[in-house]
Write an enzyme that holds these catalytic residues in place. Structure first.
Site, PDB file in Angstrom:
ATOM      1  N   LYS A 124       0.831  -1.288  -0.002  1.00 21.91           N
ATOM      2  CA  LYS A 124      -0.020  -0.068   0.124  1.00 21.91           C
ATOM      3  C   LYS A 124       0.753   1.226  -0.037  1.00 21.91           C
ATOM      4  CE  LYS A 124      -3.918   1.896   2.682  1.00 21.91           C
ATOM      5  NZ  LYS A 124      -4.772   1.769   4.074  1.00 21.91           N
TER       6      LYS A 124
ATOM      7  N   SER B 212      -9.687   1.641   3.016  1.00 18.63           N
ATOM      8  CA  SER B 212      -8.868   2.527   2.178  1.00 18.63           C
ATOM      9  C   SER B 212      -7.801   1.728   1.353  1.00 18.63           C
ATOM     10  CB  SER B 212      -8.125   3.578   3.034  1.00 18.63           C
ATOM     11  OG  SER B 212      -7.304   2.928   3.808  1.00 18.63           O
TER      12      SER B 212
ATOM     13  N   SER C  45      -9.824  -0.652   7.169  1.00 21.85           N
ATOM     14  CA  SER C  45      -9.368  -0.427   6.020  1.00 21.85           C
ATOM     15  C   SER C  45      -8.472  -1.549   5.290  1.00 21.85           C
ATOM     16  CB  SER C  45      -8.363   0.874   5.829  1.00 21.85           C
ATOM     17  OG  SER C  45      -8.905   1.923   5.853  1.00 21.85           O
TER      18      SER C  45
END
Lengths: 95, 488
Positions: free
Chosen positions: B75, B150, B174
């Site tokens: 990420k 997210s 997330s």
């Protein structure tokens, strides 16, 4: 709940230049979010201690030994403006 | 795509080289990215270099670890030295960190092949990856729908076989929510189990890094590689890390008498009927496996959402004060004085949701409101923790849906922030209490969209949590299902 004037003040505190449209939208949205928060008052928290983090931690001490760190130059390189050994910024004080 | 153990065997037996695996994976990414947009930055050169190093080790007869030569995605809120780290924000568009996060350092040392940095909601604030400053990520099961967020890019990369593994971060769901919406395994470990050194801070009392994988075993392998004490993170826990993957077994231990609690409050209004049905079927499967099922009440569970949306934005407003256009990141060059420079740069560099949360947090912490909002929320946090504590006196593991709905249409919730926040209803209380939790696929709705089952464990009982998740997964077929994607 929160009016336009307060939104304007908070934006200044947060160092955000909001457009008129953003101010209007945030006034409406933040009001409905704050209204949603009202449900927390249903809970009696009179004698409840606050939790600052989920897992209890204690302070960590270590010997103060020199360790390699990121170099001066590497850090300065990421700055939008630099001069000699310094970060360069626009005027801070008024005349 | 093969499991991590299968890939490892192929490498060790020299059936496939790490360079071959990496090349094939990079080719697949090239073909799929135009429709998915999971990645913000692809590190093809670094990946090939790492793959070659692993092949050299194999050729030299050296022993290699399970993750050596395995491609994975990271990420884009975890710093990697010399590689752009943007947090999907315009304010960090050109930022190249001069240092490496502990998790990626550990991955690099393990011989893992880093494919690139994945898309996210800007600064990890969001539930759909629509808040990315560089365009949304599409759900591979239906491209018109959101990936969740997210960590949407990481979830989609794994779901679409662009990568067998990925790292995400989870502050209020997330990792678990996008895992659920994309039909993969996603785990948030106990707060403090995985070092956050080099993870760009959102809400420091809640943030935690964890794995995405296509099976529980693969997730357990990745977790084992990144977990463990790090003196550079003051919240890092000094604990022994068990070999999670080795402890997995296909069934519950016959002597374990495993007690599983179903959180009553999660089956109320707002829960999609098809999600409810599949989760209830999953609970029956757990019962057939030998678990004793109890219905457990966590009366303050639902108050987690309002408490979170005070605590997280408050912490974010402080954490994001560092984007001041002085030391790194974007700068508005037209400003004539310092305060104007801050204001204009931040106005230009931050997206709407980030601004909204900074505003909310600044307001909640401002003079006269602190007690009513922040302090109150922290007290409610104590009550939510107490509910979990008493639940875990009665049961070993808790279950509930991961997300109240399956993946929603892009654009459906972008104009109504509160509706968007509600999709984290089931995951947020877990972060507030610091507990480990994992989402595993447990079925599909009538539109063919994945549904996730959330399993929640006691602090530092990742071992048991993964055992239960693995036993469930092994008795179902959901994790074999793949989205149909047309390669262009």
């Amino acid at each position: 709940m929160i009016d336009r004037e307060q939104v304007h003040k908070v934006a200044h505190l947060a160092r955000l230049d909001l457009t008129a449209d953003e101010e209007a939208a945030f006034t409406k949205q933040l009001s409905s979010i704050l209204e949603y928060f009202e449900q927390l008052s249903e809970l009696d928290t009179e004698n409840v201690p606050p939790t600052t983090r989920a897992i209890e931690l204690s302070n960590v001490a270590r010997p103060d030994q020199l360790q390699p760190t990121v170099s001066h130059d590497e850090l300065l390189k990421e700055a939008p403006a630099q001069e000699d050994d310094f970060f360069r910024v626009p005027q801070i004080l008024n005349d | 795509m093969a499991s991590i153990r299968e890939l490892h065997k192929q490498l060790v037996r020299k059936e496939r080289s790490a360079v071959e695996i990496t090349t094939e994976t990079l080719e697949r990414i090239q073909k799929l990215e135009p429709q998915l947009h999971s990645f913000l930055h692809i590190t093809a050169d670094l990946a090939m270099e790492q793959a070659k190093a692993v092949d050299q080790k194999i050729a030299a007869g050296e022993e290699i670890g399970l993750l050596a030569g395995i491609p994975m995605a990271v990420k884009d809120n975890m710093c990697m030295q010399g590689i752009p780290t943007t947090c999907a924000s315009r304010i960090l568009e050109n930022f190249v960190p001069p240092y490496e996060s502990t998790v990626t350092e550990r991955l690099r040392e393990s011989g893992a092949v880093i494919l690139g940095k994945t898309n996210l909601d800007e600064f990890a604030m969001g539930s759909s990856t629509e808040n990315s400053g560089f365009g949304r990520t599409c759900n591979p099961w239906d491209l018109s729908r959101v990936s969740g967020g997210s960590s949407g890019g990481s979830a989609v990369a794994v779901a679409s076989e662009e990568a067998p593994l990925a790292l995400g971060s989870d502050t209020g769901g997330s990792i678990r929510q996008p895992a659920s919406l994309c039909g993969v395994v996603g785990m948030k470990p106990t707060y403090g189990l995985v070092s956050r050194f080099g993870l760009v801070a959102y809400a420091s009392s809640l943030d935690q890094i964890g794995p995405f994988a296509r099976s529980v075993e693969d997730a357990a392998i990745l977790l084992g590689a990144i977990a463990g004490y790090d003196p550079r993170d003051a919240t890092s826990l000094k604990v022994e890390i068990p070999d999670y993957a080795k402890l997995l077994r296909p069934n519950f231990h016959p002597k374990a008498r495993l007690r599983i609690g179903v959180i009553k409050e999660t089956f109320g209004s707002g829960l999609d009927a098809q999600v409810e049905e599949k989760v209830k079927t999953a609970i029956e499967v757990l019962q057939q496996l030998g678990a004793e099922i109890q219905v457990i009440s966590c009366p303050r569970f639902g108050y987690g959402l309002p408490a979170y949306y005070i605590i997280a934005p408050s912490e974010a407003s402080a954490n994001l004060a560092r984007y001041d256009a002085v030391r790194y990141g974007l700068r508005d060059e037209k400003a004539e004085n310092l305060v104007e420079m801050y204001k204009k740069t931040r106005a230009e560099g931050f997206g709407t949701e980030v601004k909204r949360r900074i505003m909310l947090g600044t307001y909640a912490l401002s003079a006269g409101y602190y007690d009513a909002y922040y302090l109150k929320a922290q007290k409610v946090r104590t009550l939510i923790k107490q509910d979990f504590d008493s639940a875990f006196e009665k049961v070993d593991v808790l279950v509930c849906p991961t997300s109240p709905t399956t993946a929603f249409k892009a654009g459906e919730k972008t104009d109504d922030p509160l509706q968007m926040y509600l999709s984290d209803l089931m995951t947020i209380p877990v972060n507030l209490a610091g507990l480990p939790a994992v989402s595993v696929p447990c079925g599909f709705d009538q539109d063919g969209l994945p549904i996730g089952l959330q399993l929640i464990g006691k602090v530092l009982r990742e071992d048991l949590l993964l055992q239960v998740a693995h036993a469930y997964e092994q008795s179902t077929e959901w994790h074999f299902q793949k989205p149909t994607l047309k390669q262009k």
